[in-house]
Design a protein around this motif. Structure first.
Motif, short mmCIF file in Angstrom:
data_model
loop_
_atom_site.label_atom_id
_atom_site.label_comp_id
_atom_site.label_asym_id
_atom_site.label_seq_id
_atom_site.Cartn_x
_atom_site.Cartn_y
_atom_site.Cartn_z
N GLU A 152 7.89 15.81 7.27
CA GLU A 152 6.44 15.65 7.35
C GLU A 152 6.05 14.20 7.12
N ALA A 153 6.60 13.61 6.07
CA ALA A 153 6.29 12.22 5.74
C ALA A 153 6.76 11.27 6.84
N PHE A 154 7.92 11.57 7.42
CA PHE A 154 8.45 10.71 8.48
C PHE A 154 7.49 10.70 9.68
N PHE A 155 7.02 11.88 10.08
CA PHE A 155 6.12 11.95 11.23
C PHE A 155 4.79 11.27 10.94
N ILE A 156 4.30 11.41 9.71
CA ILE A 156 3.05 10.74 9.33
C ILE A 156 3.24 9.23 9.33
N GLY A 157 4.34 8.76 8.72
CA GLY A 157 4.63 7.33 8.70
C GLY A 157 4.83 6.77 10.09
N GLN A 158 5.48 7.55 10.94
CA GLN A 158 5.71 7.11 12.32
C GLN A 158 4.40 6.92 13.06
N ASP A 202 25.49 12.21 -0.85
CA ASP A 202 25.95 13.60 -0.80
C ASP A 202 25.19 14.40 0.26
N ASP A 203 25.05 13.80 1.42
CA ASP A 203 24.36 14.43 2.55
C ASP A 203 22.92 14.82 2.23
N GLN A 204 22.29 14.02 1.41
CA GLN A 204 20.87 14.20 1.10
C GLN A 204 20.16 12.87 1.32
N LEU A 205 19.01 12.92 1.95
CA LEU A 205 18.26 11.69 2.18
C LEU A 205 17.77 11.10 0.87
N GLN A 206 17.94 9.80 0.74
CA GLN A 206 17.45 9.08 -0.43
C GLN A 206 16.31 8.13 -0.07
N LYS A 207 16.42 7.53 1.11
CA LYS A 207 15.38 6.58 1.54
C LYS A 207 15.44 6.40 3.05
N ILE A 208 14.26 6.35 3.66
CA ILE A 208 14.14 6.00 5.07
C ILE A 208 13.25 4.77 5.14
N SER A 221 8.77 2.11 3.55
CA SER A 221 9.76 2.93 2.86
C SER A 221 9.23 4.34 2.62
N ILE A 222 10.11 5.30 2.80
CA ILE A 222 9.79 6.70 2.51
C ILE A 222 10.79 7.19 1.47
N ILE A 223 10.29 7.59 0.31
CA ILE A 223 11.16 8.09 -0.76
C ILE A 223 10.52 9.32 -1.39
N GLU A 224 11.34 10.06 -2.12
CA GLU A 224 10.84 11.22 -2.86
C GLU A 224 10.78 10.88 -4.34
N LYS A 225 9.67 11.23 -4.97
CA LYS A 225 9.51 10.93 -6.40
C LYS A 225 8.59 11.96 -7.05
N GLU A 226 9.13 12.65 -8.05
CA GLU A 226 8.35 13.59 -8.87
C GLU A 226 7.57 14.60 -8.05
N GLY A 227 8.26 15.22 -7.11
CA GLY A 227 7.66 16.28 -6.32
C GLY A 227 6.74 15.83 -5.21
N ALA A 228 6.73 14.54 -4.93
CA ALA A 228 5.89 14.01 -3.85
C ALA A 228 6.72 13.07 -2.99
N GLU A 236 0.85 -1.19 0.00
CA GLU A 236 0.00 0.00 0.00
C GLU A 236 0.88 1.24 0.00
N THR A 237 0.47 2.24 -0.79
CA THR A 237 1.27 3.45 -0.95
C THR A 237 0.38 4.68 -0.85
N ILE A 238 0.82 5.65 -0.07
CA ILE A 238 0.15 6.94 -0.01
C ILE A 238 1.13 7.98 -0.55
N SER A 239 0.65 8.81 -1.47
CA SER A 239 1.48 9.84 -2.09
C SER A 239 1.09 11.20 -1.54
N LEU A 240 2.09 11.95 -1.07
CA LEU A 240 1.87 13.27 -0.46
C LEU A 240 2.59 14.34 -1.27
N PRO A 241 1.94 14.90 -2.28
CA PRO A 241 2.59 15.93 -3.11
C PRO A 241 2.98 17.16 -2.29
N GLY A 242 4.18 17.65 -2.54
CA GLY A 242 4.65 18.86 -1.89
C GLY A 242 5.09 18.70 -0.46
N ALA A 243 5.04 17.48 0.07
CA ALA A 243 5.44 17.26 1.46
C ALA A 243 6.96 17.26 1.59
#
Length: 267
Positions: free
Chosen positions: A182-188, A230-236, A250-257, A171-178
């Protein structure tokens, strides 16, 4: 002669009254009614605008800090605290801070001017989110449905796979602009990450493993994995498993979401 004069005077006085009576009374009524209706219509139009403004979620933010967030008198963390805003509280955004002027617990941000409980002050926007936090024990799908009522761009997908002996559910929830935090706290909140797992700093090792020091009794594995470049988060990822199932959130960034994905494998 006196009677004639009085008669003439009476006729002169009565003449304007007769003239007024001869005017069409319907025109006067129509004009008055039109003015009233016009006033009512203007009032209704203004009311509709006010209602739309009052429900605009872009004007509000939600507290995402578990321990609450301080409302400060001025735009710095050392100023007097006016109030403590509990987790999940909704505040009115008065003036956002566009620049990132400080970092708190690895979250870069600034001090937004907000209104809470009829008080105006400043709060660190790293713990302010446009997405309201999930209620306790709500399902991911239920939370996504609630969000999509206000934010139609939020999406949710669910697929089944795997084998007969080891079925999977994704199951996947997409949060545009987050933002990541924000996503970490929601996932937590949705998947009950241990509270000791704080939002990971963007800067650090390319791979970091943090184990749960006090896992639940039925869990064999409970750990947080962070991938950076390079000191940027890629995946949590939060990984937890028991004798009956294994889960990977998994928490990742993709296409602005920011995407929060959980895959569960039944053993």
């Amino acid at each position: 002669m006196r009677k004639v004069v009085l008669l003439l005077v009476a006729m002169l006085v009565a003449l304007p009254m007769i003239s007024c009576k001869e005017e069409n009374p319907k025109n006067d009524l129509t004009t008055e009614t039109a003015e009233i209706l016009s006033l009512e219509n203007n009032d209704l139009a203004l009311a509709e605008v006010d209602i739309e403004d009052s429900i605009s979620e872009d004007r509000y933010r939600y507290i995402t800090a578990y321990s609450g967030l301080s409302l400060r008198e001025y735009a710095n963390l050392q100023s007097n605290r006016l109030a403590k805003m509990p987790y999940g509280s909704r505040v009115k955004l008065i003036q956002p801070e566009a620049e990132r002027t400080m970092t708190v617990s690895g979250i870069a941000g600034g001090m937004d001017m907000v209104e809470f409980d009829h008080r105006s002050g400043y709060a660190f926007n790293g713990y302010l989110s446009r997405y309201f936090p999930p209620e306790q024990d709500i399902s991911v799908e239920g939370y996504a449905n609630e969000l999509s009522k206000v934010f139609p761009e939020v999406t949710f997908t669910k697929t089944n796979g795997g084998t007969v002996s080891k079925p999977t559910l994704t199951e996947t929830i997409s949060l545009p602009g987050a933002h990541w935090h924000e996503a970490f706290f929601i996932g937590q909140r949705l998947y009950e990450f241990p509270k000791e797992f704080e939002f990971p700093l963007p800067a650090g090792k390319d791979f970091q493993l943090i184990k749960d020091s006090k896992p639940k009794r039925d869990l064999w594995v409970s750990q947080l994995e962070i991938t950076r470049q390079d000191d940027q988060l890629q995946k949590i990822e939060y990984i937890y498993s028991s004798a009956k199932y294994s889960n990977r959130v998994s928490i990742i960034e993709k296409e602005g979401a920011i995407l929060i994905t959980r895959t569960e494998v039944t053993k």
